[in-house]
Design an enzyme around this catalytic site. Structure first.
Site, PDB file in Angstrom:
ATOM      1  N   ARG A   1      -0.867  -1.459   2.344  1.00 17.36           N
ATOM      2  CA  ARG A   1      -0.150  -1.415   3.811  1.00 17.36           C
ATOM      3  C   ARG A   1      -1.621  -0.926   4.588  1.00 17.36           C
ATOM      4  NH1 ARG A   1       4.577   0.045   7.443  1.00 17.36           N
ATOM      5  NH2 ARG A   1       5.209  -2.083   6.517  1.00 17.36           N
TER       6      ARG A   1
ATOM      7  N   HIS B   1       3.416  -9.525   7.755  1.00 14.10           N
ATOM      8  CA  HIS B   1       4.125  -8.656   6.776  1.00 14.10           C
ATOM      9  C   HIS B   1       4.980  -9.529   5.807  1.00 14.10           C
ATOM     10  CE1 HIS B   1       6.174  -5.364   5.048  1.00 14.10           C
ATOM     11  NE2 HIS B   1       6.700  -4.643   6.576  1.00 14.10           N
TER      12      HIS B   1
END
Lengths: 368, 167, 444
Positions: free
Chosen positions: A150, A178
């Site tokens: 991330r 995502h």
């Protein structure tokens, strides 16, 4: 006895509006065979990375969802663990903090009996001036099999994928995507639809109308969901003030509305995005109050929804802004299911990337 | 084996199970996905006809316990579903073909995670030899010696053996 | 090497046109230009068979990074890269550390430029420290020969300050150059704002960020009567504004980069920061408009905006990497391929307007030489005639080569053409009669 292999050309050449010159393409192998007498279908394709929902295409998304069904059963057991990824190591590299997503991935890895390694920005040597490349190459050299990345900057996992041997899972890159969130959202919708029809979970969202409401412009969750939902055949409508829509919607498989009310009665799923207070500083909206008045799912608005409409939110929620507390507690809100489903869906993703043959052609039938 | 051969073998196996276990109390019949499940279902019917009892029936997918994950793509076929707690019960695992024994080994690992059975017995329709692990069946439909490169299929048409040929 | 050089077998291209001829150089000057020259005893013969022989190229816009950025490039390595690209003169941009905003630093950089593979002229900053607040001492720098001033890397945001600067500069006879970027409109944008930025999730800056400042400054030119030069114009809107300004007769010149006439924002889909640059890569329509403008004379010159960055800096994620691309070694090949190759496609696969070799070298040699004031005394830009300084570029339009930045002269590797095969390569470069590049290899 054995059926011929099917090629994976369709999967590899995902038809989207994007050209991807210079990206690392998923390594796909052509296999789909019937195992001898029992008819066990073994191979689909071996993938190396999950960087974008677009990498999967409709077939890939369904593959993940079906796998997640099996893993959901595993997570219900007293011993919610299988040895499938024993001996593999999954490293979470979170350059942007998020306890929730990181824990979900780590739990998923552990349930597959993989070892985990945690790496967060504050503990990183990035602060000592080491570049992103140096950091991931060091971790890669330790022999990890997968990196869950991330990062605050779009495309960071793509860059990492080009530098390391490990498989890379995009856990959120800036405003871009995502993918696992969209996958667990689709899984949750599918589960709710199955419950409603008390039948099999559908593999097709044709005719399903989904409204994605809120700060689309800055939302990676929105981008991934638009791709995933439309790949499964749903009709997506983006609902936001013009300032919170992307500058261009060219090539986006979605409708647009600047008002929530007209869309409410005609929607099967309301997907609410988090409205960040920083957006006021950026003069995107005059105030959270005005935003909530125009786009918040208040109790009054919720009452105007179709009786079996679903309400979803990726979390964390701003109660009183995008959604009222009472609506959250209502039975139509699937938020806890979303969180719950995160683990089996992420188990499916990790298994998909690590449990398959590493980039080669399928071996002959597995002996029994 | 013809269709009738398979049926007769199942009847005999059902009798053998009852005899060996002195009845059907505490039994659970678990079919291995996918080939063992229809056979297990028929066994449960036969047990009901012969002994008058309803033996619990479950299905087990062992994909996640295979020892060749990572060597070849592996996907679960169908879900696993256990009708009851296995603790203290005698599990009769049912599969269509017993070959190297690796699938049964995986099934034993899976059963361990699902509860501590008192005993596990193995029923197969066909034992084709070529074991690679020390696994032996308790109940066999038929012993059918085969070459390694032959394929064995148990279906509604009976048991067929054929050449694998080029894949 | 001998001080007598004979450049044989090439086709001369200069302001007077194209003609088959050999060139004899002695003691730094061209002594003879004739169809078939017999090389005198002791002369070095440079084979120019199949090549175009033109006056050395002049780059109005190069970042040599000294002082302060030596990890990325030095005056010496940058000049070598320039020579490999056929450039005999470059103008060094002042966004160094510290900025070139006073006579002392001008002197330093000029001294660094003594004896390197290309003539180095220096541009000074318009404002102190390029901070856009106060005028820098333009006259003191002009006294050292500085002709161009710019805050490049940034545009001067304050309109009133820009007006004063133009008025002051006009009186001095120097030219101000603008990096057109309205920082409020551009804010937070790392690529062109459009369909691609929306898909890729990278915050973008709209074309208007460039066009708004261009429009403002064209108005200031009109108001003050001072000339201006516009750096790296990249949008169709800018081209339209410029076209109107030229037909009005305003004293403006402009440049465009090789990357803005060959690459589009779609290239950013790889998330490779080698494609991150300011102004950003634009749409296919913008690229076509820029090519049209160059061919049609609306944009005067091609300038590289050669912007080296250390390898680690470009190994960061896209949003945090610094903008900028290398350009010196590939500029002529890319420009020739895009603008001159008969029937060929541009580097991005679509066709567009074409120009002759004479027009191409006008864009890259004599027109920039004039704007930089390097023509008269400096002798850059030709024409190729007896008596002129021997600044020459010998270009083989058929030579195929693969761009390998690690084998180039620049200290940095951030070329957007890395790994591509280009057609067209500089074979020899003469700087004041000295062969600094022979057979596509730097001689020192």
């Amino acid at each position: 006895m054995t059926s011929p292999g099917t090629t994976d050309a369709a999967r590899a050449a995902v038809a989207t509006a994007r050209a991807r010159p210079g990206t690392v393409a998923p390594a796909s192998t052509p296999t789909a065979r019937d195992d001898s007498a029992s008819g066990a279908r073994l191979a689909t394709s071996a993938r190396r990375h999950l960087l974008s929902v677009a990498d999967l295409g409709r077939d890939g998304i369904l593959e993940v969802l079906h796998l997640a069904d099996s893993f959901a059963e595993v997570t219900e057991r007293d011993i919610p663990k299988v040895p499938a990824l024993r001996g593999r190591t999954v490293a979470t590299l979170f350059f942007e903090s998020s306890t929730r997503t990181r824990l979900s991935f780590e739990t998923a890895a552990k349930r597959l009996s993989a070892d985990t390694m945690t790496f967060t920005a504050s503990t990183s040597s990035l602060s000592k001036g080491e570049s992103l490349r140096d950091t991931v190459e060091t971790i890669d050299a330790m022999g990890v099999d997968a990196m869950v990345v991330r990062h605050a900057s779009a495309g960071a996992p793509h860059r990492v994928a080009g530098w390391v041997r490990a498989s890379v899972v995009n856990a959120g890159d800036g405003q871009h995507e995502h993918p696992t969130q969209a996958l667990l959202d689709c899984y949750t919708i599918r589960e709710a639809l199955a419950r409603r029809r008390s039948g099999d979970a559908p593999d097709d969202f044709a005719g399903l109308r989904v409204a994605v409401v809120g700060d689309i412009r800055h939302s990676r969750v929105a981008r991934s969901n638009v791709l995933a939902l439309s790949a499964l055949g749903a009709e997506v409508t983006l609902v936001a003030p013009a300032t919170l829509l992307p500058p261009s919607l060219e090539g986006w498989p979605a409708n647009v509305s600047n008002e929530l009310d007209p869309v409410l009665a005609e929607t099967d799923v309301v997907y609410l995005l988090r409205m960040q207070s920083e957006r006021m500083q950026g003069t995107f909206v005059p105030s959270l109050r005005e935003y909530a008045a125009r786009f918040g799912l208040s109790r009054e608005r919720a009452a105007r929804l179709a009786p079996d409409a679903l309400v979803m939110h990726p979390g964390p929620m701003n109660r009183g802004v995008e959604i009222d507390a009472e609506v959250l507690e209502g039975s139509s809100a699937l938020v806890t299911r979303q969180v719950h489903n995160g683990v089996p869906v992420r188990m499916a993703v990790l298994f998909l990337l690590l449990g398959a043959a590493p980039g080669g052609l399928a071996a002959p039938e597995a002996p029994r | 084996m013809s269709v009738d051969d398979v049926r007769r073998a199942l009847v005999r196996i059902a009798h053998e199970i009852i005899e060996r276990n002195h009845g059907t109390e505490e039994l659970v019949v678990v079919g291995l996905q996918t080939g063992g499940v229809p056979l297990a279902a028929r066994l449960v019917e036969l047990l009901r006809e012969i002994d008058g009892t309803d033996v619990p029936f479950g299905s087990l997918d062992v994909a996640f316990y295979r020892d060749d994950i990572g060597l070849r793509p592996v996907r679960p076929e169908k879900a696993t579903s256990m009708p009851c707690d296995l603790a203290g019960r005698v599990v009769v695992l049912v599969d269509d073909v017993l070959f190297t024994g690796r699938t049964v080994r995986a099934a034993l690992d899976a059963l361990r995670d699902l509860g501590r059975a008192r005993a596990v017995q193995l029923a197969v329709m066909v034992d084709r030899g070529h074991r690679e692990l020390p696994i032996r069946p308790d109940y066999v439909g038929k012993n059918l010696p085969t070459r390694r490169d032959e394929a064995v299929e148990v279906s509604e048409d009976g048991v067929l053996i054929g050449d694998l040929g080029p894949v | 090497m001998s001080r007598k050089i004979c450049v044989r077998g090439g086709t001369l291209v200069d302001e007077t046109g194209e003609r088959r001829a050999d060139v004899l150089v002695e003691e730094g000057r061209i002594v003879e230009v004739a169809p078939a020259i017999e090389p005198p005893r002791g002369a070095t013969v440079l084979d120019a068979g199949g090549c175009l022989v033109a006056p050395g190229l002049v780059d109005l816009h190069t970042h040599l990074r000294e002082p302060g950025g030596e990890a990325a490039e030095t005056v010496e390595s940058g000049a070598r890269a320039a020579a490999l690209g056929g450039y005999t003169a470059v103008v060094a941009m002042p966004n160094t550390e510290p900025a070139i905003d006073n006579a002392a630093i001008v002197r330093d950089v000029l001294a660094l430029g003594a004896g390197v593979c290309a003539d180095v002229a220096v541009a000074g900053a318009i404002t102190v420290g390029r901070s856009g607040e106060r005028l820098a001492p333009l006259a003191e720098m002009a006294a050292l020969g500085v002709r161009l001033f710019t805050d490049d890397g940034r545009g001067v945001q304050d309109a009133r300050l820009m007006r004063r600067a133009l008025e002051y500069a006009g009186g001095l006879g120097v030219v101000l150059a603008q990096h057109c970027e309205d920082e409020e409109l551009a804010s937070g944008g790392h690529m062109h704002e459009g369909a691609w930025s929306s898909r890729l999730g990278i915050p973008g800056q709209p074309a208007l960020a460039e066009e708004a400042m261009l429009a403002r400054d064209l108005g200031l030119v009109r108001l003050t009567g001072s000339p201006m030069h516009f750096l790296h114009l990249s949008t169709a809107g800018s081209v339209a504004l410029l076209r109107a300004a030229r037909s009005e007769g305003l004293a403006v010149t402009a440049e465009a980069t090789p990357h803005h006439l060959s690459l589009t924002d779609e290239t950013v889909a790889s998330y490779d920061p080698v494609f991150k640059v300011n102004p950003p890569l634009r749409t296919a329509d913008d690229v076509l408009a820029v090519r049209d403008a160059l061919v049609g004379g609306v944009i005067d010159v091609i300038a590289t905006d050669h912007a080296p960055h250390p390898i680690e800096a470009k190994e960061e994620p896209f949003e945090s990497a610094p903008p900028g691309m290398l350009g010196l070694e590939t500029a002529l090949a890319v420009a020739y391929d895009v603008l001159c190759t008969p029937g060929g496609a541009g580097a991005n696969g679509d066709t567009g307007p074409r120009c002759t070799p004479v027009e191409l070298f006008a864009l890259m040699s004599w027109r920039p030489a004039r704007i930089a004031g390097l023509d008269a005394a400096g002798g850059h830009g030709g024409p190729i005639a007896a008596g002129a300084r021997a600044h020459l570029c010998v270009f083989d339009p058929a030579a195929r080569w693969v761009v390998d930045p690690s084998a180039g002269a620049s200290r940095s590797r951030n070329s957007p053409y890395a790994g591509r095969e280009l057609t067209g390569r500089v074979r020899h470069t003469l700087l004041g009669g000295e062969p600094v590049v022979v057979g596509a290899e730097a001689q020192r």
